[in-house]
Scaffold this motif. Structure first.
Motif, mmCIF file in Angstrom:
data_model
loop_
_atom_site.group_PDB
_atom_site.id
_atom_site.type_symbol
_atom_site.label_atom_id
_atom_site.label_comp_id
_atom_site.label_asym_id
_atom_site.label_seq_id
_atom_site.Cartn_x
_atom_site.Cartn_y
_atom_site.Cartn_z
ATOM 1 N N TYR A 165 -29.695 -12.845 -7.209
ATOM 2 C CA TYR A 165 -30.836 -13.329 -6.422
ATOM 3 C C TYR A 165 -30.445 -14.632 -5.739
ATOM 4 C CZ TYR A 165 -31.459 -15.946 -10.805
ATOM 5 O OH TYR A 165 -31.262 -16.722 -11.929
ATOM 6 N N ASP A 166 -31.246 -15.026 -4.763
ATOM 7 C CA ASP A 166 -30.998 -16.272 -4.035
ATOM 8 C C ASP A 166 -31.544 -17.428 -4.872
ATOM 9 O OD1 ASP A 166 -30.860 -18.449 -2.344
ATOM 10 O OD2 ASP A 166 -31.592 -17.363 -0.585
ATOM 11 N N ALA A 167 -30.656 -18.116 -5.567
ATOM 12 C CA ALA A 167 -31.070 -19.177 -6.486
ATOM 13 C C ALA A 167 -31.785 -20.321 -5.779
ATOM 14 C CB ALA A 167 -29.856 -19.707 -7.253
ATOM 15 N N THR A 168 -31.514 -20.501 -4.494
ATOM 16 C CA THR A 168 -32.154 -21.606 -3.764
ATOM 17 C C THR A 168 -33.641 -21.352 -3.542
ATOM 18 O OG1 THR A 168 -31.673 -20.672 -1.564
ATOM 19 C CG2 THR A 168 -29.987 -22.093 -2.562
ATOM 20 N N LYS A 169 -34.077 -20.099 -3.686
ATOM 21 C CA LYS A 169 -35.479 -19.757 -3.449
ATOM 22 C C LYS A 169 -36.259 -19.509 -4.741
ATOM 23 C CE LYS A 169 -34.497 -17.554 1.023
ATOM 24 N NZ LYS A 169 -34.576 -16.281 1.792
ATOM 25 N N ALA A 170 -35.572 -19.449 -5.869
ATOM 26 C CA ALA A 170 -36.201 -18.996 -7.107
ATOM 27 C C ALA A 170 -37.367 -19.871 -7.535
ATOM 28 C CB ALA A 170 -35.158 -18.920 -8.220
ATOM 29 N N LYS A 179 -36.262 -29.264 -7.762
ATOM 30 C CA LYS A 179 -35.423 -30.358 -8.252
ATOM 31 C C LYS A 179 -35.459 -30.440 -9.776
ATOM 32 C CE LYS A 179 -35.684 -33.279 -4.137
ATOM 33 N NZ LYS A 179 -36.080 -34.614 -3.588
ATOM 34 N N GLN A 180 -36.575 -30.026 -10.349
ATOM 35 C CA GLN A 180 -36.719 -30.089 -11.807
ATOM 36 C C GLN A 180 -36.261 -28.807 -12.486
ATOM 37 O OE1 GLN A 180 -40.649 -31.100 -13.215
ATOM 38 N NE2 GLN A 180 -40.126 -30.776 -15.362
ATOM 39 N N TYR A 181 -36.555 -27.666 -11.879
ATOM 40 C CA TYR A 181 -36.302 -26.384 -12.538
ATOM 41 C C TYR A 181 -35.157 -25.636 -11.866
ATOM 42 C CZ TYR A 181 -40.659 -27.360 -14.918
ATOM 43 O OH TYR A 181 -41.636 -27.958 -15.673
ATOM 44 N N ILE A 182 -34.115 -25.358 -12.649
ATOM 45 C CA ILE A 182 -32.898 -24.739 -12.163
ATOM 46 C C ILE A 182 -32.836 -23.294 -12.661
ATOM 47 C CG2 ILE A 182 -30.385 -24.915 -12.096
ATOM 48 C CD1 ILE A 182 -31.928 -27.362 -10.962
ATOM 49 N N PRO A 183 -32.766 -22.314 -11.755
ATOM 50 C CA PRO A 183 -32.700 -20.919 -12.207
ATOM 51 C C PRO A 183 -31.395 -20.641 -12.943
ATOM 52 C CG PRO A 183 -32.298 -21.051 -9.850
ATOM 53 C CD PRO A 183 -32.708 -22.431 -10.290
ATOM 54 N N VAL A 184 -31.521 -20.058 -14.120
ATOM 55 C CA VAL A 184 -30.346 -19.756 -14.935
ATOM 56 C C VAL A 184 -30.113 -18.257 -15.021
ATOM 57 C CG1 VAL A 184 -29.333 -19.948 -17.250
ATOM 58 C CG2 VAL A 184 -30.613 -21.874 -16.278
ATOM 59 N N MET A 185 -31.199 -17.504 -15.236
ATOM 60 C CA MET A 185 -31.052 -16.072 -15.447
ATOM 61 C C MET A 185 -32.415 -15.402 -15.345
ATOM 62 S SD MET A 185 -29.138 -14.326 -18.726
ATOM 63 C CE MET A 185 -27.880 -15.608 -18.579
ATOM 64 N N ALA A 186 -32.398 -14.137 -14.979
ATOM 65 C CA ALA A 186 -33.597 -13.306 -15.043
ATOM 66 C C ALA A 186 -33.282 -12.128 -15.951
ATOM 67 C CB ALA A 186 -33.990 -12.810 -13.652
ATOM 68 N N ILE A 187 -34.193 -11.808 -16.858
ATOM 69 C CA ILE A 187 -33.941 -10.725 -17.808
ATOM 70 C C ILE A 187 -35.059 -9.695 -17.719
ATOM 71 C CG2 ILE A 187 -33.643 -10.099 -20.229
ATOM 72 C CD1 ILE A 187 -32.437 -12.844 -20.709
ATOM 73 N N ALA A 188 -34.699 -8.492 -17.280
ATOM 74 C CA ALA A 188 -35.646 -7.382 -17.293
ATOM 75 C C ALA A 188 -35.724 -6.847 -18.716
ATOM 76 C CB ALA A 188 -35.192 -6.290 -16.333
ATOM 77 N N ILE A 189 -36.935 -6.499 -19.155
ATOM 78 C CA ILE A 189 -37.123 -6.006 -20.523
ATOM 79 C C ILE A 189 -38.055 -4.801 -20.509
ATOM 80 C CG2 ILE A 189 -38.940 -7.759 -20.892
ATOM 81 C CD1 ILE A 189 -38.208 -7.667 -23.884
ATOM 82 N N GLY A 190 -37.753 -3.835 -21.334
ATOM 83 C CA GLY A 190 -38.558 -2.632 -21.464
ATOM 84 C C GLY A 190 -37.802 -1.634 -22.317
ATOM 85 N N LYS A 191 -37.940 -0.348 -21.994
ATOM 86 C CA LYS A 191 -37.185 0.681 -22.705
ATOM 87 C C LYS A 191 -36.487 1.574 -21.700
ATOM 88 C CE LYS A 191 -39.666 0.864 -27.077
ATOM 89 N NZ LYS A 191 -40.311 1.732 -28.085
ATOM 90 N N HIS A 192 -35.291 1.983 -22.078
ATOM 91 C CA HIS A 192 -34.493 2.848 -21.214
ATOM 92 C C HIS A 192 -35.245 4.132 -20.905
ATOM 93 C CE1 HIS A 192 -31.094 5.846 -20.599
ATOM 94 N NE2 HIS A 192 -30.934 4.988 -19.616
ATOM 95 N N ASP A 193 -35.210 4.547 -19.652
ATOM 96 C CA ASP A 193 -35.859 5.783 -19.235
ATOM 97 C C ASP A 193 -35.091 6.966 -19.824
ATOM 98 O OD1 ASP A 193 -36.943 7.972 -17.983
ATOM 99 O OD2 ASP A 193 -36.849 7.128 -15.965
ATOM 100 N N PRO A 194 -35.721 7.747 -20.713
ATOM 101 C CA PRO A 194 -34.996 8.866 -21.340
ATOM 102 C C PRO A 194 -34.597 9.948 -20.353
ATOM 103 C CG PRO A 194 -37.344 8.994 -21.844
ATOM 104 C CD PRO A 194 -37.115 7.663 -21.160
ATOM 105 N N ASN A 195 -35.212 9.968 -19.179
ATOM 106 C CA ASN A 195 -34.894 10.981 -18.177
ATOM 107 C C ASN A 195 -33.826 10.520 -17.192
ATOM 108 O OD1 ASN A 195 -36.918 12.804 -19.151
ATOM 109 N ND2 ASN A 195 -38.454 11.498 -18.160
ATOM 110 N N ALA A 196 -33.414 9.270 -17.312
ATOM 111 C CA ALA A 196 -32.400 8.736 -16.395
ATOM 112 C C ALA A 196 -31.011 9.087 -16.893
ATOM 113 C CB ALA A 196 -32.544 7.227 -16.267
#
Length: 214
Positions: A165-170, A179-196
């Motif tokens: 992602y564009d860290a300058t826009k996060a 200036k205070q908050y620096i993006p480090v990571m984004a973590i998607a969470i859920g369960k794997h789609d059994p049909n994928a």
């Protein structure tokens, strides 16, 4: 508690990146708070806890992510139960005195220990340049992010760590001071789609290429 797995070895070795999530799986905000309560037991430099989390679990929030995420991460953004944004807080030290005083009032530390910590560490952060504050907050927040992914496994969920992602826009997009908050990571969470289709199984470099003993 919604813990479904207390086998640490399975949690550790069973964790892998999932990019195809089951959109029918929803994580309640109460359970998300439970997981984040566990997450903030992660270690941090001088116990500064220089992190901030933004949980995106609404259509409106996902639309914001579409504004600065790369398209190859849209499936995780759109189909996961939530995306947790991990930001480093470069001004966490401004609450440090309050934290130690609350620990003292709760009789977790002596007055001498409190004063020693504040007299030792506060001047370091008050005089620190932005580069040091950013580096410290990114290390702290990275530890929390890894802990969160293991906790997700403990609760029976899968994750995908994203930096595409564009860290300058996060921060601005999420209504935070960049200036205070620096993006480090984004973590998607859920369960794997059994049909994928099955996720890619990755390999690791041989330990002999990575470790030296002195």
């Amino acid at each position: 508690m919604a813990i479904v797995n207390n086998d640490f070895h399975e949690i550790l070795t069973g964790r892998h990146s999932v990019r195809r999530f089951d959109p029918s799986v929803k994580i309640s905000r109460d359970e998300m708070k439970e997981m984040l309560e566990e997450t903030i037991t992660a270690p941090s430099a001088c116990n500064l806890q220089a992190w901030k989390f933004v949980v995106v679990d609404t259509d409106e929030g996902r639309e914001k992510l579409h504004k600065y995420f790369m398209k190859f991460n849209f499936p995780q953004v759109d189909k996961s139960s939530a995306v947790v944004l991990f930001f480093g807080n470069t001004l966490a030290y401004k609450k440090y005195s309050q934290l130690w005083h609350s620990m003292y009032e709760a009789k977790k530390v002596t007055k001498e220990a409190m004063e020693a910590a504040l007299n030792t560490f506060m001047p370091l952060y008050e005089k620190a340049d932005q580069q040091m504050l950013v580096a410290d907050s990114m290390v702290d927040t990275s530890l929390a992010a890894m802990q969160f992914m293991l906790i997700a496994r403990e609760h029976g969920y899968d994750t995908n760590a994203m930096a595409g992602y564009d860290a300058t826009k996060a921060a601005l997009t999420m209504g935070l001071d960049p200036k205070q908050y620096i993006p480090v990571m984004a973590i998607a969470i859920g369960k794997h789609d059994p049909n994928a289709e099955d996720e890619i199984t990755t390999s690791r470099y041989p330990l002999s290429e990575l470790v030296d003993f002195e």
